[in-house]
Enzyme design. Structure first.
Site, PDB file in Angstrom:
ATOM      1  N   CYS A  70       0.054   2.636   4.823  1.00  0.00           N
ATOM      2  CA  CYS A  70       0.355   1.641   3.794  1.00  0.00           C
ATOM      3  C   CYS A  70       0.622   0.326   4.511  1.00  0.00           C
ATOM      4  O   CYS A  70       1.570   0.236   5.306  1.00  0.00           O
ATOM      5  CB  CYS A  70       1.592   2.102   3.023  1.00  0.00           C
ATOM      6  SG  CYS A  70       2.228   0.902   1.849  1.00  0.00           S
ATOM      7  N   CYS A 206      -5.012  -3.272   2.192  1.00  0.00           N
ATOM      8  CA  CYS A 206      -4.172  -2.403   1.357  1.00  0.00           C
ATOM      9  C   CYS A 206      -4.979  -1.124   1.257  1.00  0.00           C
ATOM     10  O   CYS A 206      -6.165  -1.161   0.893  1.00  0.00           O
ATOM     11  CB  CYS A 206      -3.938  -3.010  -0.020  1.00  0.00           C
ATOM     12  SG  CYS A 206      -3.249  -1.824  -1.215  1.00  0.00           S
TER      13      CYS A 206
END
Ligand code: DGL
Length: 283
Positions: A70, A206
Site C-alpha cells: 500500500c 496506489c
C-alpha cells in the site's frame, strides 16, 4: 513463518499476485483492512495507527516479515513505525520481526539506480528531461515521497503527481468499468494539462490502480511505459530474503486471505484480475 502482505483493501492483491508468482512455495497471509478502507483521504496520524494495528495482527498470525502493499501506508507510516515502534515491539515479542514497503523498489525501478545511490553534485546541464507521472491517493501525493526521493537520485527526471481522491474507493467497491474509465481519463487529462504534455512514463502509485491498469494504458498515449510496482517489489523481496536467511518464508505454499471487514467473496474486479473468485475470512 509466513510472509504478511498488508493493504487497506484489495489493492495489495496486485503485489501479492507478483510475490506468489516469484515465491510459489512461500506461505503468505494477506490482510485487507476493509473495515477502515480507504486510507488515502485520512490524516497521517490515523494512517499510522491503522498500519501499526494491521502489522500487529499479521505478527500475531505468525508472520515475521510484513510487506506494506500500500503506497499510502508505506509513504505515511513506514519510516515512523520502523524508527519508533518496531525496535521495542521486537523486544516485546522476542522475534526478529520486520516491515518493508513498496516505494523503495518502485523508486529503484523508476530511476534505474539502487536506493543507496544519491546524487553527489548537481548543476550539469540536463539535455533531455524525462517526465514521470505518478497517480496516487491524496495522502501519498501530500507526502511528496516520489518527488523528493527521485529528485535526490536523478536530475533528469521531473516527477508530477496526480492525486485521485475517489479512485481507490470506487475500485474497492467494484464500480462498473464505465465509471472507472471516466475517472481514470479525467485524471490523465488533469495531469497532462498541468504538465503541458503527457508524461513520458507513469507510476500507478496506489496498488488499487494496478487492478485497473488497462484503463490507465488506454487513457495514456499508446505505448506509455508504466513502471510495474508489483514486479519491482517481488524482485526486491526475493533479493531481501536471500540476504536475510533469518526470515524463512516456509515451503508449504499456504495462502490465507483475511479481512477486518465483511468476510466472503470479493468484487468482480478482483475476480477478473485474479482469475478466480477470492474469498476472505474474518480476522
Ligand atoms: N492501495 C492503497 C495504496 O496503494 C491505499 C488506497 C486507499 O486506501 O486509499 O495507496
Amino acid at each position: 513463518m509466513a510472509i504478511g502482505v498488508f493493504d487497506s483493501g484489495i489493492g495489495g492483491l496486485s503485489v501479492h499476485h507478483a510475490l506468489v508468482a516469484r515465491l510459489p512455495r512461500a506461505d503468505f497471509v494477506y490482510l485487507a483492512d476493509q473495515a477502515n478502507t480507504p486510507y488515502g483521504g485520512r490524516p497521517g496520524e490515523e494512517i499510522v495507527d491503522l498500519v501499526r494495528a494491521g502489522c500487529d495482527r499479521l505478527f500475531a498470525a505468525g508472520c515475521d516479515l510484513v510487506i506494506l502493499a500500500c503506497n499510502t501506508a508505506a509513504a505515511v507510516a513506514l519510516r515512523r513505525l520502523q524508527q519508533t515502534w518496531l525496535p521495542d515491539h521486537r523486544r516485546a515479542l522476542g522475534r526478529r520481526i520486520n516491515v518493508l514497503g513498496i516505494i523503495v523498489p518502485t523508486i529503484e525501478a523508476a530511476t534505474g539506480l539502487p536506493w543507496e545511490h544519491e546524487l553527489e553534485h548537481r548543476g550539469d546541464k540536463v539535455e533531455q528531461l524525462d517526465v514521470l507521472g505518478v497517480f496516487s491517493t491524496p495522502a501519498t501525493a501530500r507526502s511528496r515521497v516520489y518527488e523528493i526521493e527521485i529528485d535526490k537520485r536523478r536530475q533528469d527526471v521531473a516527477v508530477f503527481s496526480e492525486a485521485c481522491p475517489e479512485l481507490a474507493r470506487l475500485i474497492e467497491g467494484g464500480a462498473p468499468a464505465g465509471e472507472l474509465k471516466g475517472v481514470v481519463e479525467s485524471h490523465v487529462r488533469g495531469l497532462t494539462r498541468r504538465i503541458g504534455r503527457p508524461p513520458d512514463r507513469a507510476i500507478l502509485g496506489c496498488t488499487h490502480y494496478e487492478i485497473t491498469a488497462d484503463l490507465f494504458r488506454a487513457a495514456l498515449p499508446a505505448g506509455t511505459p508504466l513502471i510495474h510496482q508489483p514486479g519491482a517489489t517481488a524482485d526486491a523481496i526475493e533479493r531481501y530474503l536471500v540476504r536475510h536467511a533469518e526470515y524463512d518464508p516456509g515451503q508449504g505454499g499456504a495462502r490465507r486471505f483475511l479481512t477486518t471487514g465483511r468476510p466472503g467473496a470479493q468484487n468482480g474486479l478482483v475476480e477478473r484480475f485474479w482469475g478466480a473468485p477470492l474469498v476472505f475470512d474474518s480476522l
